[in-house]
Design an enzyme around this catalytic site. Sequence first.
Site, PDB file in Angstrom:
ATOM      1  N   ASP A  70       0.869  -1.182   0.000  1.00  0.00           N
ATOM      2  CA  ASP A  70       0.000   0.000   0.000  1.00  0.00           C
ATOM      3  C   ASP A  70       0.901   1.225   0.000  1.00  0.00           C
ATOM      4  OD1 ASP A  70      -2.729  -0.753  -0.029  1.00  0.00           O
ATOM      5  OD2 ASP A  70      -2.597  -1.414   2.037  1.00  0.00           O
ATOM      6  N   ARG A  78       4.512   3.396   2.639  1.00  0.00           N
ATOM      7  CA  ARG A  78       5.230   2.512   3.560  1.00  0.00           C
ATOM      8  C   ARG A  78       6.720   2.801   3.648  1.00  0.00           C
ATOM      9  NH1 ARG A  78       0.601   1.703   5.881  1.00  0.00           N
ATOM     10  NH2 ARG A  78      -0.784   0.207   4.835  1.00  0.00           N
ATOM     11  N   ARG A 145      -6.822  11.014   1.174  1.00  0.00           N
ATOM     12  CA  ARG A 145      -6.476  10.005   0.171  1.00  0.00           C
ATOM     13  C   ARG A 145      -7.325  10.166  -1.092  1.00  0.00           C
ATOM     14  NH1 ARG A 145      -7.388   4.568   3.327  1.00  0.00           N
ATOM     15  NH2 ARG A 145      -6.362   3.613   1.507  1.00  0.00           N
ATOM     16  N   LYS A 175      -9.478   1.507  -5.870  1.00  0.00           N
ATOM     17  CA  LYS A 175     -10.129   1.084  -4.624  1.00  0.00           C
ATOM     18  C   LYS A 175     -10.864   2.289  -4.018  1.00  0.00           C
ATOM     19  CE  LYS A 175      -5.944   1.782  -1.827  1.00  0.00           C
ATOM     20  NZ  LYS A 175      -4.883   1.142  -1.038  1.00  0.00           N
ATOM     21  N   HIS A 176     -11.972   2.060  -3.280  1.00  0.00           N
ATOM     22  CA  HIS A 176     -12.533   0.783  -2.837  1.00  0.00           C
ATOM     23  C   HIS A 176     -13.923   0.666  -3.447  1.00  0.00           C
ATOM     24  CE1 HIS A 176      -9.676   2.248   0.222  1.00  0.00           C
ATOM     25  NE2 HIS A 176      -9.357   0.974   0.409  1.00  0.00           N
ATOM     26  N   HIS A 188     -11.457  -0.793   9.126  1.00  0.00           N
ATOM     27  CA  HIS A 188     -10.436  -1.487   9.894  1.00  0.00           C
ATOM     28  C   HIS A 188     -10.962  -1.843  11.287  1.00  0.00           C
ATOM     29  CE1 HIS A 188      -7.979   0.618   6.861  1.00  0.00           C
ATOM     30  NE2 HIS A 188      -7.133  -0.376   7.015  1.00  0.00           N
ATOM     31  N   ASP A 259     -10.279  -6.845   0.156  1.00  0.00           N
ATOM     32  CA  ASP A 259      -9.523  -6.074   1.135  1.00  0.00           C
ATOM     33  C   ASP A 259      -9.086  -7.062   2.216  1.00  0.00           C
ATOM     34  OD1 ASP A 259      -8.342  -3.927   2.418  1.00  0.00           O
ATOM     35  OD2 ASP A 259     -10.105  -2.640   2.285  1.00  0.00           O
TER      36      ASP A 259
END
Length: 348
Positions: A70, A78, A145, A175-176, A188, A259
Site C-alpha cells: 500500500d 510505507r 487520500r 479502490k474501494h 479497519h 480487502d
Amino acid sequence: MSPSASLPPGNVMVDVAGLEPTAAEIERLRHPLVGGVILFSRNYADRAQLRALTAAIHAARDEPLLIAVDHEGGRVQRFRSDGYTEVPAMRTLGEQWERDRMQALRSATAAGFVLAAELRACGVDFTFAPVLDLDHGRSGVIGTRALHRDPAVVAQLARAVAQGLALAGMGACGKHFPGHGWAEADSHHALPVDERTLADILADDAAPYGWLEHAVLPAIMPAHVVYPAVDARPAGFSPVWVRDILRARLGYDGVVFSDDLTMEGATVAGDILARAQAALAAGCDMVLVCNRPDLADELLARLEQRPDPASVARLRRLSPQAPALSWDALQADTRYRQALADLATLSR
C-alpha cells in the site's frame, strides 16, 4: 516442496513479519494457494535491505510471487527514507486541478511514475493505488487520500496516475469499489454502512470504475462496506456487487482483490475460512490475510481451491513484463527527473 517447483499463482496474499523472511515464512510462500506477498513499513529499513527481501521472496517460487504494498502517497506510504520520495496526498492533485487542470494531469502522471519507479527499483511489483473514493468530507479513513469530489475529475486524475504507474511497468488498482467515501465508519475497526440507492451509487461513486475499466485499472479492490439497498453483504463478499455489477454490468475483466480479511469489517462473514470462501465465491481472484500469520496458516490448511484458468491469467497480467531501472539508473533518468519537478508544483 522444492523452491523451484513450478506453480501458478494461488488465491491468497500473505505477509512476512520482519526485514528478512524466516525459514517458516519461505515454506508458507511455497504453498500452492499463495499467490502474492504484501509488505508493510515494518519490512523496510533501507533500500539495500528491501532489495534483499524482495529477491528472497521472488526466489521462493519458480514463477515469482507478486510483491505488493500500500504505497499511495500522503499518509499511506510505507517507505519514506533512504531516498524514497515523499509523494503528497492525492487530494493535492484535486486541489491543483482547481487551479491548473493540465498541470494537475502532469502531476498525477508524475506521482504514479515516481511511486512505481522507486518501488520497482527495489523489487516491489505492485501498489494498491490509486484511491477512487470520492471526497464527500465524511470518511476519516479516506480523507486526504481521495482525489476530488467530482467523479469525472477523479476518473481523469486516476487515469493519469495509472499512466504514470504503467510508464514504470506497474499496474494500477482502483479502490474501494463501489465507493468508501460516503460511509463514515473505518472498516479497519467497524462495519461501515452506506444506505444510498444503487442508482445513486452508480451515478456518483462507482462512475469512475465504469469509465476507466480494466484497460486502465488491471486490478480493483472492493470495499468492506455494506450497501443494504443492494445487498446485505459487504461489497467484497457480494456476488451482486462483484459478479453482477462489476463484471457483468460494467464489463470488468481485471483482477479483483479482497480487502484485508483480518479487518473488522470482514468479520461479518465468519471465521477466516468463511471470509475467504465468501470473497472467492463473490468473484474475487485473490484474498488478503495481513498481520495474522496464524490465520494465514489456518486458511492455507483448510481452504480447498483449485486454480481457475481465467483468474490465473488475470493475476499473471499484474506481474511486471519488463526489467526495472536500478536505483542509480533511475536517478539519471530524464523522465524521473521531470516527474520530480512536476511533483514540486503541488507545493506551490
